[in-house]
Design a protein around this motif. Sequence first.
Motif, PDB file in Angstrom:
ATOM      1  N   LEU A  87      -5.992  -4.024 -10.097  1.00 17.55           N
ATOM      2  CA  LEU A  87      -7.033  -3.169  -9.559  1.00 17.55           C
ATOM      3  C   LEU A  87      -6.355  -2.003  -8.855  1.00 17.55           C
ATOM      4  N   VAL A  88      -6.995  -0.839  -8.849  1.00 17.89           N
ATOM      5  CA  VAL A  88      -6.409   0.285  -8.114  1.00 17.89           C
ATOM      6  C   VAL A  88      -7.468   0.958  -7.244  1.00 17.89           C
ATOM      7  N   ALA A  89      -7.034   1.409  -6.081  1.00 21.97           N
ATOM      8  CA  ALA A  89      -7.879   2.234  -5.208  1.00 21.97           C
ATOM      9  C   ALA A  89      -7.217   3.611  -5.145  1.00 21.97           C
ATOM     10  N   GLN A  90      -7.980   4.656  -5.496  1.00 19.38           N
ATOM     11  CA  GLN A  90      -7.462   6.020  -5.482  1.00 19.38           C
ATOM     12  C   GLN A  90      -7.970   6.727  -4.225  1.00 19.38           C
ATOM     13  N   PHE A  91      -7.068   7.438  -3.571  1.00 22.38           N
ATOM     14  CA  PHE A  91      -7.462   8.236  -2.404  1.00 22.38           C
ATOM     15  C   PHE A  91      -7.080   9.679  -2.698  1.00 22.38           C
ATOM     16  N   SER A  92      -8.093  10.544  -2.704  1.00 19.73           N
ATOM     17  CA  SER A  92      -7.892  11.901  -3.216  1.00 19.73           C
ATOM     18  C   SER A  92      -7.212  12.778  -2.174  1.00 19.73           C
ATOM     19  N   ALA A  93      -6.977  14.034  -2.573  1.00 18.95           N
ATOM     20  CA  ALA A  93      -6.303  15.001  -1.700  1.00 18.95           C
ATOM     21  C   ALA A  93      -7.082  15.206  -0.400  1.00 18.95           C
ATOM     22  N   SER A  94      -8.394  14.971  -0.425  1.00 20.65           N
ATOM     23  CA  SER A  94      -9.195  15.176   0.784  1.00 20.65           C
ATOM     24  C   SER A  94      -9.093  13.997   1.749  1.00 20.65           C
ATOM     25  N   ASP A  95      -8.376  12.963   1.356  1.00 18.95           N
ATOM     26  CA  ASP A  95      -8.281  11.755   2.171  1.00 18.95           C
ATOM     27  C   ASP A  95      -6.810  11.364   2.310  1.00 18.95           C
ATOM     28  N   PRO A  96      -6.008  12.223   2.943  1.00 17.86           N
ATOM     29  CA  PRO A  96      -4.554  11.998   2.945  1.00 17.86           C
ATOM     30  C   PRO A  96      -4.129  10.849   3.862  1.00 17.86           C
ATOM     31  N   LEU A  97      -2.917  10.368   3.616  1.00 20.34           N
ATOM     32  CA  LEU A  97      -2.340   9.296   4.419  1.00 20.34           C
ATOM     33  C   LEU A  97      -1.308   9.902   5.364  1.00 20.34           C
ATOM     34  N   PRO A  98      -1.536   9.856   6.681  1.00 16.06           N
ATOM     35  CA  PRO A  98      -0.526  10.393   7.604  1.00 16.06           C
ATOM     36  C   PRO A  98       0.703   9.484   7.652  1.00 16.06           C
ATOM     37  N   LEU A  99       1.861  10.058   7.388  1.00 19.41           N
ATOM     38  CA  LEU A  99       3.097   9.271   7.376  1.00 19.41           C
ATOM     39  C   LEU A  99       3.901   9.511   8.645  1.00 19.41           C
ATOM     40  N   ASP A 100       4.716   8.510   9.036  1.00 20.49           N
ATOM     41  CA  ASP A 100       5.586   8.668  10.204  1.00 20.49           C
ATOM     42  C   ASP A 100       6.549   9.831  10.025  1.00 20.49           C
ATOM     43  N   ALA A 101       6.869  10.173   8.761  1.00 19.66           N
ATOM     44  CA  ALA A 101       7.778  11.284   8.490  1.00 19.66           C
ATOM     45  C   ALA A 101       7.136  12.633   8.832  1.00 19.66           C
ATOM     46  N   GLY A 102       5.850  12.615   9.223  1.00 23.63           N
ATOM     47  CA  GLY A 102       5.191  13.845   9.648  1.00 23.63           C
ATOM     48  C   GLY A 102       4.442  14.553   8.535  1.00 23.63           C
ATOM     49  N   VAL A 103       4.217  13.858   7.435  1.00 22.34           N
ATOM     50  CA  VAL A 103       3.551  14.446   6.272  1.00 22.34           C
ATOM     51  C   VAL A 103       2.166  13.826   6.129  1.00 22.34           C
ATOM     52  N   ALA A 104       1.180  14.644   5.753  1.00 23.02           N
ATOM     53  CA  ALA A 104      -0.119  14.102   5.359  1.00 23.02           C
ATOM     54  C   ALA A 104      -0.059  13.909   3.854  1.00 23.02           C
ATOM     55  N   PHE A 105       0.228  12.682   3.428  1.00 22.77           N
ATOM     56  CA  PHE A 105       0.548  12.457   2.018  1.00 22.77           C
ATOM     57  C   PHE A 105      -0.720  12.307   1.191  1.00 22.77           C
ATOM     58  N   GLN A 106      -0.731  12.932   0.006  1.00 19.26           N
ATOM     59  CA  GLN A 106      -1.833  12.804  -0.951  1.00 19.26           C
ATOM     60  C   GLN A 106      -1.374  13.263  -2.324  1.00 19.26           C
ATOM     61  N   PRO A 107      -1.979  12.847  -3.397  1.00 24.97           N
ATOM     62  CA  PRO A 107      -2.964  11.766  -3.444  1.00 24.97           C
ATOM     63  C   PRO A 107      -2.266  10.412  -3.407  1.00 24.97           C
ATOM     64  N   LEU A 108      -3.038   9.395  -3.035  1.00 27.48           N
ATOM     65  CA  LEU A 108      -2.476   8.051  -2.881  1.00 27.48           C
ATOM     66  C   LEU A 108      -3.183   7.078  -3.817  1.00 27.48           C
ATOM     67  N   THR A 109      -2.378   6.239  -4.453  1.00 27.95           N
ATOM     68  CA  THR A 109      -2.923   5.138  -5.242  1.00 27.95           C
ATOM     69  C   THR A 109      -2.430   3.825  -4.642  1.00 27.95           C
ATOM     70  N   VAL A 110      -3.332   2.867  -4.475  1.00 31.63           N
ATOM     71  CA  VAL A 110      -2.931   1.538  -4.027  1.00 31.63           C
ATOM     72  C   VAL A 110      -3.339   0.528  -5.095  1.00 31.63           C
ATOM     73  N   ALA A 111      -2.352  -0.186  -5.645  1.00 34.90           N
ATOM     74  CA  ALA A 111      -2.628  -1.216  -6.648  1.00 34.90           C
ATOM     75  C   ALA A 111      -2.686  -2.565  -5.943  1.00 34.90           C
ATOM     76  N   TYR A 112      -3.671  -3.382  -6.316  1.00 35.15           N
ATOM     77  CA  TYR A 112      -3.831  -4.654  -5.599  1.00 35.15           C
ATOM     78  C   TYR A 112      -4.448  -5.711  -6.489  1.00 35.15           C
ATOM     79  N   GLN A 113      -4.284  -6.948  -6.082  1.00 35.12           N
ATOM     80  CA  GLN A 113      -4.895  -8.110  -6.734  1.00 35.12           C
ATOM     81  C   GLN A 113      -5.777  -8.809  -5.699  1.00 35.12           C
ATOM     82  N   THR A 114      -6.838  -9.423  -6.172  1.00 39.89           N
ATOM     83  CA  THR A 114      -7.639 -10.268  -5.275  1.00 39.89           C
ATOM     84  C   THR A 114      -7.880 -11.621  -5.951  1.00 39.89           C
ATOM     85  N   TYR A 115      -8.105 -12.621  -5.089  1.00 38.94           N
ATOM     86  CA  TYR A 115      -8.386 -13.972  -5.575  1.00 38.94           C
ATOM     87  C   TYR A 115      -9.491 -14.549  -4.696  1.00 38.94           C
ATOM     88  N   GLY A 116     -10.383 -15.320  -5.289  1.00 38.79           N
ATOM     89  CA  GLY A 116     -11.485 -15.878  -4.511  1.00 38.79           C
ATOM     90  C   GLY A 116     -12.574 -14.836  -4.294  1.00 38.79           C
TER      91      GLY A 116
END
Lengths: 210, 397
Positions: B28-57
């Motif tokens: 499964l993947v969750a996409q986060f677009s350029a309008s929803d950046p991820l603030p990084l400790d390195a001082g960057v507002a990173f985008q776009p972001l993809t998170v791949a994940y599995q779920t059970y139950g």
Amino acid sequence: MARQIPLIPEARVDLLLIADMIEQGARVLDVGCGDGALLRHLRLQRGVEGRGVDMSWANVNTCVAGGLSVVQGNADHDLGTYPDQAFDVVILSQTLQATANPRDVLTHMLRIGKRAIVSFPNFAHWRIRWQILAWGRMPVTETIGYRWYDTPNIHLCTIRDFVELAGEVGARIERALPLDRLGRPFRETLPVSIANIMAPQALFVLTKTS
Amino acid sequence: MGNVIETETVKSSSGMQARREADQPNSLVAQFSASDPLPLDAGVAFQPLTVAYQTYGALNADKSNAVLICHALTGDQHVANTHPVTGKPGWWEIMVGPGKPIDTDRYFVICSNVLGGCLGTTGPASTNPATGEAYGLELPIITIRDMVRAQAKLIDRLGIDSLFCVIGGSMGGMQVLQWAASYPDRVFSAIPIATAARHSAQNIAFHEVGRQAIMADPEWHGGRYLARQAIPAKGLAVARMAAHITYLSEPALQRKFGRELQDRERVTFGFDADFQVESYLRHQGVSFVERFDANSYLYMTRAMDYFDLAGDHGGVLARSFAGTRTRFCVISFSSDWLFPTIDSRQTVHALNAANAAVSFVELASDKGHDAFLLDEPELFATVRGFLEAAARIRGLA
């Protein structure tokens, strides 16, 4: 599924005695909590969310499975990590004589708790005196049931010794209960000189003087 | 076998499959677009972001039964399903599944590939949409806190306010501690296993050996190997071999291999893999290359090196957990010399100082750091007991 975990066994009336000294909702640390019988009793009867310390994995696991927060460790190493006055009551039941530094342990108990409850076997009990006097052997009794070569009890003391140590670490003795071999209290008014001969064990409630 | 490890993975089918997983994961993947950046400790507002994940139950109606599993350095989101690249069982099937300690009949289990990983969550092997090429070293440096921020975005996306439990070992345990520190109100219970609140000098040193092995491989090409259709396979294999030793213990190695020879009667008076332990390590190195990206290894080891939870709180670890209401169960293994019990005790002492509800056990095992992934009945008993008690307290059926 809730496990059926035994509460305080009948043989440990001293634990029931301690439980009766604890107020509703008090913050309690039980050092050497074993399988958590006292902490579970306190949770059910007094609404206490207690904490525990015990050396054995099996005991800690029984406690954790019962929803208690218990750390595998011992009185010598772990008491120093708690902040001042973190607890209303710190309990050390039948464990002081097995610690490496009883004086430090008692000092920390009085630092982290408003009250300290300590129970221990009395090495001046007449049966012990008699065994050494009559047979010249290291005593083995119901309250001190180990042979000399396998005992964890490296710092045994008498009631008189404990009273002296309490004074040295700045503790005020709120209650001193001589107990019989089953943990049932003698009359509290028994003078120390008599209790030190008659009582196989004792229970003290201490607070910090200041 | 010859004197040096043979790595023919670039052309192998599993090697190609591993590279496809970075952009088109079997997850499964969750996409986060350029309008929803991820603030990084390195001082960057990173985008776009993809998170791949599995779920059970299944998530319950209250959304109160979610368990987040945080994977370790070389782990991934495939906790309890067949791995899409290796075809092997999930890395924690022994712990996670119906009737297992993390019971998928009762709990909704989530595991995402970490930020900087190579199995579908944005990492150095992912294609940078701005250039059409893999990020490589263009990706900002990632921290454990960044990984946890990315996981929090996923949890938000899944509509989950509070996690019933966050659990993980090693680097996964670092994420557990970071979760508890960053989002105390969103973590009902936490199980950090075989981990530390800060990476030790010795562990940083081992990681540096691994990184230097990768970067010394000419096929690394300054990190731009994917664009050149190359892979620093030998460097990555050596990094894995060195690291793998730190996951075991001397007694475990001795029991498993001793001085036994590999398919031969006597030593060859050469540098071939005479000993079984050499052959085993080479195999570990080679098979790792088939499923893992070298740059990802650089980024993740760096994230672990930078981890120092107390550093974010004036050097006082207890402040990281001030006022926490999370229930903790800290677990270590007696023969783990990579994350020794003393590391876990420091965490426990800090939690004590913060008046947290903390339990702690040191489990007896001679299997070293890897024990948390193996068949350790005491580990299962502790996790099962802690979770069942926590579930009762949270009112989960």
